[in-house]
Design a protein around this motif. Structure first.
Motif, PDB file in Angstrom:
ATOM      1  N   HIS A   1      -9.886  -6.036 -75.283  1.00  0.00           N
ATOM      2  CA  HIS A   1     -10.516  -5.770 -76.601  1.00  0.00           C
ATOM      3  C   HIS A   1     -11.369  -6.380 -77.033  1.00  0.00           C
ATOM      4  O   HIS A   1     -12.563  -6.125 -77.896  1.00  0.00           O
ATOM      5  CB  HIS A   1      -9.397  -5.578 -77.773  1.00  0.00           C
TER       6      HIS A   1
ATOM      7  N   HIS B   1     -14.711  -5.967 -75.091  1.00  0.00           N
ATOM      8  CA  HIS B   1     -15.092  -4.704 -75.236  1.00  0.00           C
ATOM      9  C   HIS B   1     -15.990  -4.663 -76.646  1.00  0.00           C
ATOM     10  O   HIS B   1     -16.913  -4.230 -76.699  1.00  0.00           O
ATOM     11  CB  HIS B   1     -14.153  -3.652 -75.502  1.00  0.00           C
ATOM     12  N   SER B   2     -15.528  -5.557 -77.587  1.00  0.00           N
ATOM     13  CA  SER B   2     -16.177  -5.696 -78.920  1.00  0.00           C
ATOM     14  C   SER B   2     -17.281  -6.579 -78.832  1.00  0.00           C
ATOM     15  O   SER B   2     -18.043  -6.443 -79.991  1.00  0.00           O
ATOM     16  CB  SER B   2     -15.152  -5.953 -80.253  1.00  0.00           C
TER      17      SER B   2
ATOM     18  N   PRO C   1     -14.292  -0.135 -80.641  1.00  0.00           N
ATOM     19  CA  PRO C   1     -13.680  -1.594 -80.151  1.00  0.00           C
ATOM     20  C   PRO C   1     -13.527  -2.466 -81.024  1.00  0.00           C
ATOM     21  O   PRO C   1     -12.761  -3.421 -81.101  1.00  0.00           O
ATOM     22  CB  PRO C   1     -15.323  -1.897 -79.308  1.00  0.00           C
TER      23      PRO C   1
ATOM     24  N   ARG D   1      -9.663  -1.714 -82.334  1.00  0.00           N
ATOM     25  CA  ARG D   1      -8.881  -2.366 -81.113  1.00  0.00           C
ATOM     26  C   ARG D   1      -8.948  -3.969 -81.139  1.00  0.00           C
ATOM     27  O   ARG D   1      -7.868  -4.702 -80.920  1.00  0.00           O
ATOM     28  CB  ARG D   1      -9.389  -1.783 -80.004  1.00  0.00           C
TER      29      ARG D   1
ATOM     30  N   SER E   1      -5.710  -6.485 -81.830  1.00  0.00           N
ATOM     31  CA  SER E   1      -5.450  -7.135 -80.896  1.00  0.00           C
ATOM     32  C   SER E   1      -5.206  -8.569 -81.409  1.00  0.00           C
ATOM     33  O   SER E   1      -4.323  -9.390 -81.176  1.00  0.00           O
ATOM     34  CB  SER E   1      -6.465  -7.355 -79.775  1.00  0.00           C
TER      35      SER E   1
END
Length: 287
Positions: A201, A204-205, A269, A272, A276
């Motif tokens: 995560h 992704h971000s 993202p 998430r 996370s």
């Protein structure tokens, strides 16, 4: 026979309001993969006069298949509003188009249609084999897209090692969006981060979101790449992305819409990321 931007000396169903009721076709072909590709789709055509000509053998349904990548061009004919046919796998690559129509098979003298526009009332037309009676539009299928993995980031992006890079950079001209990391960073990514769901995560971000936003801003220049075709297909077919199709986001290149689109493609993202981080903090708090 590409019919777009053409006019005809006689009324054609599907071209403006020449003839009614307007027809429709399946949103996209049903495709089965084996040793061959088998394509199947339906046409909804309810014009009684054209249906009568088809049943009497004066006209027939035609599917014109074209694959520019392999130079394949062929026609499939049918007497019912349903097509099912197979093509060898090695005859297709990238995008395949299916243009659907009804064409004259035997000469027709004095063609009239009870459902054509009032401007044509009182006229009749002599038609020859090959003349167009109805045009239903085109369907497309991209052979290279892995439709069962559309929402996977790995279907359109990859992280690789940039042998001579001093800083991370994005390469957009290949089949996937490529994030090239300098050797030292890539070594750390490969040894402790790659494949670790705990860090997915975060990646992704940051890396992935920035790369995707950049790629979407340059998608027009790279529209023939597999990643661009994959993302365009998702925008064209997914209900959650319908507003970006309607507003033509990829063409208009509105920065706000591009950033929103990137977040939806990556399934939020930032949300998430924070979830996370909370999970990473909790064990420390419990101690």
């Amino acid at each position: 026979m590409k019919t777009y931007n053409l006019s005809f000396p006689h009324p054609v169903l599907g071209m403006g309001d020449d003839v009614l009721p307007l027809p429709s076709i399946s949103a996209r072909p049903l495709v089965k993969k084996g040793s061959q590709y088998t394509f199947e789709f339906d046409i909804d055509m309810r014009n009684s006069d054209i249906n009568r000509l088809i049943k009497k053998g004066y006209a027939e349904y035609v599917c014109e298949i074209e694959c520019p990548r392999t130079l394949l061009r062929k026609c499939v004919f049918a007497t019912e509003p349903h097509f099912k046919f197979s093509i060898e796998k090695n005859h297709l690559a990238e995008r395949v188009s299916f243009q659907l129509s009804v064409v004259v098979r035997e000469p027709i003298k004095g063609y009239i249609n009870q459902q054509w526009h009032e401007d044509y009332m009182g006229f009749s037309f002599d038609l020859e084999p090959g003349d167009l009676l109805a045009f239903f539009g085109e369907l497309y299928y991209d052979v290279d897209i892995k439709y069962d993995k559309l929402k996977s980031v790995g279907s359109f992006m990859q992280i690789t090692e940039g042998k001579t890079d001093q800083m991370p950079r994005y390469v957009l001209g290949g089949e996937k969006i490529e994030i090239k990391l300098p050797p030292e960073l890539y070594s750390k990514y490969k040894s402790s981060i790659k494949g670790n769901k705990q860090f997915a995560h975060i990646i992704h971000s940051s890396l992935v979101y920035n790369a995707l936003t950049t790629a979407l801003l340059y998608i027009e220049e790279n529209k023939n790449t597999l990643w661009a075709r994959t993302l365009q297909y998702r925008i064209d077919t997914e209900q959650a992305l319908e507003k970006f199709k309607e507003s033509d986001t990829l063409t208009n290149q509105d920065p706000g819409e591009i950033m929103e689109l990137a977040q939806i493609l990556l399934m939020d993202p930032y949300k998430r990321l924070f979830e996370s981080l909370e999970n990473l903090i909790k064990p420390e708090e419990e101690e």
